[in-house]
Design a protein around this motif. Structure first.
Motif, PDB file in Angstrom:
ATOM      1  N   SER A  57     -14.814-104.378  27.504  1.00 15.86           N
ATOM      2  CA  SER A  57     -15.008-105.561  26.660  1.00 15.86           C
ATOM      3  C   SER A  57     -13.744-105.902  25.875  1.00 15.86           C
ATOM      4  O   SER A  57     -13.537-107.066  25.500  1.00 15.86           O
ATOM      5  N   LEU A  58     -12.871-104.908  25.647  1.00 12.60           N
ATOM      6  CA  LEU A  58     -11.633-105.164  24.916  1.00 12.60           C
ATOM      7  C   LEU A  58     -10.637-105.966  25.750  1.00 12.60           C
ATOM      8  O   LEU A  58      -9.696-106.541  25.209  1.00 12.60           O
ATOM      9  N   PHE A  59     -10.831-106.010  27.075  1.00 12.86           N
ATOM     10  CA  PHE A  59      -9.894-106.708  27.951  1.00 12.86           C
ATOM     11  C   PHE A  59     -10.210-108.198  28.096  1.00 12.86           C
ATOM     12  O   PHE A  59      -9.404-108.937  28.654  1.00 12.86           O
ATOM     13  N   SER A  60     -11.358-108.638  27.599  1.00 13.79           N
ATOM     14  CA  SER A  60     -11.815-110.001  27.870  1.00 13.79           C
ATOM     15  C   SER A  60     -10.899-111.070  27.285  1.00 13.79           C
ATOM     16  O   SER A  60     -10.800-112.173  27.831  1.00 13.79           O
ATOM     17  N   GLU A  75      -6.222-107.610  34.704  1.00 12.36           N
ATOM     18  CA  GLU A  75      -6.298-106.921  35.999  1.00 12.36           C
ATOM     19  C   GLU A  75      -5.468-105.639  35.994  1.00 12.36           C
ATOM     20  O   GLU A  75      -5.858-104.641  36.607  1.00 12.36           O
ATOM     21  N   VAL A  76      -4.325-105.653  35.309  1.00  7.52           N
ATOM     22  CA  VAL A  76      -3.489-104.444  35.221  1.00  7.52           C
ATOM     23  C   VAL A  76      -4.250-103.323  34.514  1.00  7.52           C
ATOM     24  O   VAL A  76      -4.303-102.180  34.995  1.00  7.52           O
ATOM     25  N   LEU A  77      -4.873-103.645  33.380  1.00  7.23           N
ATOM     26  CA  LEU A  77      -5.572-102.619  32.609  1.00  7.23           C
ATOM     27  C   LEU A  77      -6.868-102.191  33.291  1.00  7.23           C
ATOM     28  O   LEU A  77      -7.276-101.030  33.170  1.00  7.23           O
ATOM     29  N   GLU A  78      -7.525-103.086  34.004  1.00  4.05           N
ATOM     30  CA  GLU A  78      -8.719-102.699  34.753  1.00  4.05           C
ATOM     31  C   GLU A  78      -8.344-101.738  35.896  1.00  4.05           C
ATOM     32  O   GLU A  78      -9.101-100.810  36.203  1.00  4.05           O
ATOM     33  N   GLY A  79      -7.183-101.980  36.515  1.00  2.31           N
ATOM     34  CA  GLY A  79      -6.709-101.049  37.533  1.00  2.31           C
ATOM     35  C   GLY A  79      -6.447 -99.673  36.949  1.00  2.31           C
ATOM     36  O   GLY A  79      -6.819 -98.646  37.535  1.00  2.31           O
TER      37      GLY A  79
END
Length: 404
Positions: free
Chosen positions: A203-206, A214-218
């Motif tokens: 949720s912090l990446f939204s 996408e970088v942090l989700e990877g």
């Protein structure tokens, strides 16, 4: 000034700028006077290595992917005329279609609807229908596990995004874009680069830019298989405790937390908060912090959690926490490092290829075929691996060997 520098370069090198093939783009608030420079004017967008760039980033991004979709569909329409086997179709997708995506996946974000369209195009090519006879999550597995080695676009994207993290953490690699990554990491928590030690809630990446997200989700997907590797005592003291998969009881991917929110309310958020001035684990100090902050706690629960955290810390970073303040490389305090765990082997993150990272991430996306449960009941004396090996050998061998 720019044209003067170009002219000097041309005179010195003997090269010549072809004005008929040169395109000029204006950045910032300045407006270019038409037909002043003698170059073609880019307008709102221009193409660089197949990727559209321009003032309207979202519009350019969508046009880039639509162009790629059209090229892939045209290419697959030609291959539909051939009587290909399922394995041959997978080879066409991997070799001819995925290769068209790699550069765009590396430099720009992939919208969710484009990803869905790509999957639909590939599914229709494989099965001549929108819904496949075999799940996409099964096809992406290895042959020995019941798959056909179909490259998964979403996992491929994540493995390519992780090149950004690798380069950012590599102190020997210098690039101006690193300065723009620092504010993003600091905006996710209080630990700066050490936020990468955590598996922060998605949720912090939204609120981030799509590419940054996408970088942090990877990284979020890879983090359970990566272990933080401090290079000094000072660095190990800064490693955060919360959302840290290195401090999870069941190993990588288990999700079993060993750190309670209660510790954070007591002011305990890093490994250093659990140690005394000599670098030794101090359970008395932990209890004192709880009482001084007025945090209500059950003594038995806190002691049990603290003991498990202590064991995990000593297992991972015990070499720096044996009471010595001089362990490791004192000049490496800012270079947080990570080690990739691949089976029983360990690799420095900077040494890992995109292919190796993809192979690890695909394990989480792969879904084993449901037929394996039936095989386990029907053929109890055989292993699932041996059954798949026999089927693969039969499928790939000449039919005459089997008399059919």
């Amino acid at each position: 000034m720019a044209l003067h520098e170009l002219n000097v370069y041309c005179q010195a090198s003997g090269a010549k700028i072809n004005t008929n093939k040169t395109t000029m783009a204006v950045f910032g608030a300045s407006q270019a006077t038409p037909s002043t420079w003698g170059f073609h004017e880019a307008g709102n967008s221009y193409k660089v290595l197949g990727v559209l760039l321009g003032k309207l980033a979202e519009v350019c991004n969508r046009k880039t992917w639509e162009n790629i979709l059209n090229k892939i569909e045209s290419q697959l329409n030609v291959w539909r005329l051939r009587n290909l086997t399922l394995k041959g179709k997978v080879l066409v997708i991997n070799a001819l279609c995925i290769s068209k995506l790699v550069h765009a996946l590396t430099v720009t974000d992939l919208p969710g609807d484009i990803l869905s369209k790509l999957k639909a195009i590939f599914s229709h090519f494989l099965w001549k229908r929108e819904k496949g006879l075999v799940s996409h999550a099964t096809l992406i597995g290895d042959h020995g596990a019941g798959g056909l080695g179909l490259i998964d676009i979403y996992t491929k994207k994540k493995s390519l995004r992780l090149k950004i993290i690798k380069k950012y953490l590599d102190s020997s690699f210098t690039a101006p874009w690193k300065d723009f990554v620092i504010p993003t990491l600091r905006g996710l928590g209080h630990f700066g680069d050490y936020n990468l030690c955590q598996m922060l809630p998605r949720s912090l990446f939204s609120a981030l830019d799509p590419f940054e997200r996408e970088v942090l989700e990877g990284w979020w997907s890879l983090r359970p298989w990566v272990s933080a590797e401090p290079k000094s005592l000072q660095q190990s003291l800064k490693v955060p405790l919360r959302f840290n998969p290195d401090l999870m009881g069941g190993g990588p991917g288990s999700g079993e937390r060993m750190f309670s929110d209660t510790f954070e309310r007591a002011g305990i958020s890093t490994i250093g908060d659990l140690l005394d001035g000599s670098g030794n684990y101090d359970i008395v100090r932990v209890r004192t912090l709880f009482r001084s902050r007025g945090v209500l706690f059950r003594r038995a629960v806190v002691l049990r959690l603290a003991g498990r955290i202590r064991e995990s810390i000593l297992r991972n970073w015990g070499s720096f926490l044996e009471g010595s303040s001089s362990g490791g490389d004192p000049g490496a305090e800012r270079d947080v490092g990570f080690v990739l765990v691949d089976g029983t082997r360990f690799f420095g993150l900077s040494e890992c290829s995109t292919k190796r990272i993809y192979r690890i991430l695909i394990v989480g996306a792969f879904r084993r075929p449901a037929v394996e449960r039936t095989w386990a009941r029907t053929f109890p004396a055989l292993t699932i691996t041996s059954i798949w090996a026999n089927m693969f050998n039969w499928y790939t061998a000449p039919k005459r060997l089997y008399g059919v």
